[in-house]
Design a protein around this motif. Structure first.
Motif, short mmCIF file in Angstrom:
data_model
loop_
_atom_site.label_atom_id
_atom_site.label_comp_id
_atom_site.label_asym_id
_atom_site.label_seq_id
_atom_site.Cartn_x
_atom_site.Cartn_y
_atom_site.Cartn_z
N GLY A 72 64.99 -2.07 82.34
CA GLY A 72 64.45 -0.82 81.81
C GLY A 72 62.98 -0.97 81.52
N GLY A 73 62.55 -0.58 80.30
CA GLY A 73 61.13 -0.67 79.95
C GLY A 73 60.67 -2.11 79.82
N ASN A 74 59.36 -2.31 79.98
CA ASN A 74 58.79 -3.66 79.86
C ASN A 74 58.94 -4.17 78.42
N ILE A 75 59.42 -5.41 78.30
CA ILE A 75 59.70 -6.00 76.98
C ILE A 75 58.65 -7.07 76.67
N ALA A 76 57.94 -6.92 75.54
CA ALA A 76 57.01 -7.97 75.12
C ALA A 76 57.74 -8.90 74.16
N VAL A 77 57.42 -10.19 74.24
CA VAL A 77 58.04 -11.18 73.35
C VAL A 77 56.95 -12.08 72.77
N LEU A 78 56.92 -12.19 71.45
CA LEU A 78 56.05 -13.14 70.75
C LEU A 78 56.94 -14.25 70.21
N ALA A 206 45.39 -11.43 69.59
CA ALA A 206 45.53 -11.64 71.03
C ALA A 206 44.89 -10.52 71.85
N ASP A 207 44.60 -9.38 71.18
CA ASP A 207 44.07 -8.21 71.88
C ASP A 207 45.01 -7.76 73.01
N VAL A 208 46.26 -7.54 72.62
CA VAL A 208 47.29 -7.06 73.55
C VAL A 208 47.88 -5.78 72.96
N LEU A 209 48.00 -4.75 73.79
CA LEU A 209 48.55 -3.46 73.35
C LEU A 209 49.79 -3.12 74.17
N HIS A 210 50.90 -2.86 73.51
CA HIS A 210 52.08 -2.30 74.18
C HIS A 210 52.08 -0.80 73.88
N THR A 211 52.04 0.00 74.94
CA THR A 211 51.89 1.46 74.77
C THR A 211 53.22 2.20 74.73
N GLY A 212 54.34 1.50 74.90
CA GLY A 212 55.58 2.25 75.12
C GLY A 212 55.41 3.16 76.32
N ASP A 213 56.15 4.26 76.34
CA ASP A 213 56.13 5.13 77.52
C ASP A 213 55.03 6.18 77.50
N LYS A 248 38.70 -6.14 77.93
CA LYS A 248 39.36 -7.44 77.72
C LYS A 248 40.80 -7.29 77.25
N THR A 249 41.18 -6.09 76.83
CA THR A 249 42.53 -5.88 76.29
C THR A 249 43.57 -5.99 77.41
N ILE A 250 44.65 -6.72 77.14
CA ILE A 250 45.80 -6.69 78.05
C ILE A 250 46.69 -5.54 77.60
N ILE A 251 46.98 -4.64 78.52
CA ILE A 251 47.77 -3.44 78.20
C ILE A 251 49.13 -3.54 78.88
N ILE A 252 50.19 -3.45 78.06
CA ILE A 252 51.56 -3.48 78.58
C ILE A 252 52.06 -2.05 78.61
N PRO A 253 52.28 -1.49 79.80
CA PRO A 253 52.80 -0.12 79.88
C PRO A 253 54.31 -0.11 79.65
#
Ligand code: ZN
Length: 323
Positions: A72-78, A206-213, A248-253
């Protein structure tokens, strides 16, 4: 980027092409693509069936953050001593593959799960992840929608409530900050965009953004008018995402190539705005919905964006619904 996109299309394009083709064959081609889309026997079920067999691809980002793609949607894991923190739980049917992918990231137990919004392809893993140890955190509308029967008209589907363990136990209205594994994780509600339960998740250091949908990388997005989404909300959501990111931001859609950046996000925003404008103009000229679909208002974008689950005609109807 290119390799990751190809990977996505070849794996995900496969089952969706089969769905479209089957509907077309079964009806002799009389249905519009929108009707064929709804008519295709239980597309949501097809997504779940696909998730049951799909493999999970792991993309390591930075500061112990990874993205899991394929449920399904992309899953981020810390990962870290406070336990694994997941952003979205994917589709429940992927449990075996996700369990392995999570174990491959280290031995920390699963401790937290954040839902970016209420949709099944981000939350139907909630029940097993809670059983595995996750405390579930979300915007309060996500808890509301997961607690009751919810009909999504444009998916032609009624979603049943989750069992108690899968329902978020900690909710917030506008903003919430977590400090876990040395990271500052900021959860922030969007003005209604894809739904009225959407939140962004920012990993500060980390400058990482998860935007959800609110962002689909390289494919047309679904917009859920049944629970507060709209095209104007999606454009405003893109503006909000652009405002808080740099090159520089990593964006997770939520969907599409899982490791993205500001220039791809800008292209998504510009695509939404351009197609909206074209549809507004056609409507002002007195065209009906069917005439507008036939006029192909996204023609300049269809080749690049039309290969995902939301095809060009369906996307046109979704935009039309909101202008
Ligand atoms: Zn969604």
């Amino acid at each position: 980027m290119q390799a990751s996109k190809k990977h996505f299309m070849s794996r995900r394009g496969f089952c969706l092409c089969c769905v479209g083709g089957a509907a077309y064959a079964a009806t002799g081609g009389w249905l519009t693509p929108r009707e064929a889309f709804a008519e295709a026997r239980g597309l949501v079920s097809t997504f779940k069936d696909h998730a049951a067999i799909a493999s999970i691809a792991t993309h390591k980002l930075r500061n112990n953050i990874s993205v899991l793609e394929g449920s399904g949607g992309n899953i981020a894991v810390l990962t870290g001593p406070d336990g694994k923190v997941l952003i979205d739980g994917g589709i429940g049917a992927s449990r075996p593959q996700l369990t392995k992918a999570l174990a491959d990231l280290g031995t920390d137990p699963i401790s937290h799960l954040v839902n970016t919004h209420w949709h099944f392809d981000h939350t139907s893993g909630n029940e097993w992840l809670h059983a595995a140890g996750a405390k579930i955190i979300a915007q309060e509308n996500t808890r509301k929608y997961l607690s009751e029967v919810e009909r999504v008209e444009d998916w032609d589907y009624n979603f049943l409530p989750l069992r108690q363990g899968g329902i978020p136990s900690e909710v917030f209205a506008a903003e919430h900050t977590l400090k876990l594994n040395g990271a500052t994780i900021r959860l922030k509600r969007y003005t209604p965009a894809h739904t009225d339960s959407d939140i962004s998740v920012t990993f500060g250091e980390a400058d990482v953004l998860h935007t959800g949908d609110t962002y689909w990388n390289g494919i047309y997005p679904f917009i859920d008018y049944s629970t507060g989404g709209s095209i104007d909300g999606m454009i405003a959501g893109s503006d909000a995402n652009l405002a808080v990111t740099t090159n520089k931001t990593i964006i997770i859609p939520g969907h599409g190539g899982p490791v993205s950046n500001k220039s791809e996000l800008q292209a998504f925003h510009d695509m939404l705005a351009a197609i909206r404008e074209n549809i507004v103009t056609l409507k002002k000229n007195g065209k009906s919905k069917d005439e507008i679909v036939a006029a192909k208002p996204g023609a300049a974008f269809d080749a690049k964006w039309g290969g995902g689950p939301i095809d060009p005609d369906f996307f046109t109807r979704l935009v039309y619904e909101g202008v």
